[in-house]
Design an enzyme around this catalytic site. Structure first.
Site, short mmCIF file in Angstrom:
data_model
loop_
_atom_site.label_atom_id
_atom_site.label_comp_id
_atom_site.label_asym_id
_atom_site.label_seq_id
_atom_site.Cartn_x
_atom_site.Cartn_y
_atom_site.Cartn_z
N GLY A 182 0.83 -1.20 0.00
CA GLY A 182 0.00 0.00 0.00
C GLY A 182 0.86 1.24 0.00
NE ARG A 183 1.53 3.74 -4.61
CZ ARG A 183 2.41 4.03 -5.57
NH1 ARG A 183 2.55 5.27 -5.99
NH2 ARG A 183 3.15 3.07 -6.10
N GLY A 184 0.90 5.60 1.15
CA GLY A 184 0.29 6.70 1.88
C GLY A 184 0.74 8.03 1.33
CE LYS A 218 6.27 4.96 6.65
NZ LYS A 218 5.78 5.42 7.98
CG ASP A 278 -2.71 8.70 10.24
OD1 ASP A 278 -3.89 9.13 10.10
OD2 ASP A 278 -2.05 8.23 9.30
#
Length: 282
Positions: free
Chosen positions: A38-40, A60, A155
């Site tokens: 996934g990506r943020g 990451k 977060d």
């Protein structure tokens, strides 16, 4: 296939709209990269393997820190995030295994947790109400452990919680966490987090007012969504959601799920009080 020579930055791969690479690297330092998880906003997380012990890892790679993309800033960011985990020893917190810079990549490596994020587990019906609440108790205990070490996560959201194949919950991604009394890289009056799960004071960018009660609000928002199917407040745009967090009343959970007990509803609404002083302090 062998990794590129150490110390030499590879030719930058093609970038997508977010400025991040569209093609995954074959290696990050010694770690073999298998697929993208996934990506943020600032990073991409890859599934990989550590060839030293053949363990599965999550790699990451940080590609940006705000508007900065130079390697020196990225190196400082990964070292700061790795430093966050020093002293954190809780079974529900996934700690960092390694961090560094190599071949143009600033990275952190974590043990790979097999499981499903709450973002996908909650709407799928995988978690019964009882199991969901029991798992959230463990999540709250893990977040409390971080608070005892002076950290505010900032977060907490369903995408940063994993329900492991071992039946245990895990808290992920302390990349936006902030140590009380420090000045964050974003500075005062910055808005950091995910709108649907941000406390009113966080939505206003009031860094100096953040306390453990800010994370309590986020946990309440996750509880609300897990029990009703939707976050407590969501607007047409992220900015509208922030405005609602600051001023709009939260609809009682029983308006969406009449089967909830008054006791459970009271707990959720206490977490979601506009005034941080009226929420649970821990």
């Amino acid at each position: 296939m062998s990794p590129p020579p150490r110390g030499r930055a590879p030719t930058p791969p093609p970038s997508g709209e977010d400025g991040f690479p569209t093609a995954r690297p074959g290696f990050v330092d010694r770690f073999v990269v298998l697929s993208e998880i996934g990506r943020g906003r600032n990073s991409i997380v890859y599934h990989g393997v550590d060839p030293r012990d053949r363990s599965a890892v999550a790699v990451k790679v940080v590609y940006a820190v705000g508007d900065k993309r130079d390697l020196r800033s990225l190196e400082a960011a990964v070292k700061e995030e790795a430093n966050v985990f020093r002293g954190l020893k809780h079974p529900s917190i996934v700690g960092v295994k390694e961090a560094g810079v190599a071949d143009g990549h600033a990275y952190l490596v974590f043990p790979f947790v097999q499981g499903i994020t709450y973002e996908h587990a909650m709407p799928s019906g995988l978690l019964s109400r009882k199991r969901f609440i029991e798992s959230m108790i463990k999540v709250a205990q893990a977040v409390h452990h971080a608070h005892e070490h002076g950290l505010i996560h900032r977060d907490l959201k369903p995408g940063n919680l994993i329900f492991g194949n071992d039946g245990e919950p895990y808290v992920l991604d302390f990349g936006l966490s902030w140590r009380r009394g420090a000045k964050s890289a974003e500075g005062v009056q910055s808005i950091v987090g995910t709108p649907a799960y941000m406390s009113p004071e966080q939505a206003r960018g009031e860094e100096e007012k953040l306390t453990p009660a800010s994370d309590v609000y986020s946990l309440g928002a996750i509880l609300y969504e897990g029990l009703t199917g939707v976050p407590p407040l969501v607007g047409d745009t992220p900015w509208k959601t922030l405005q609602m967090a600051m001023s709009s009343p939260v609809p009682p959970p029983t308006t969406l799920n009449p089967d909830l007990s008054p006791g459970v509803e009271k707990v959720v609404l206490w977490c979601l009080e506009k005034d941080a002083g009226k929420r649970y302090p821990t």
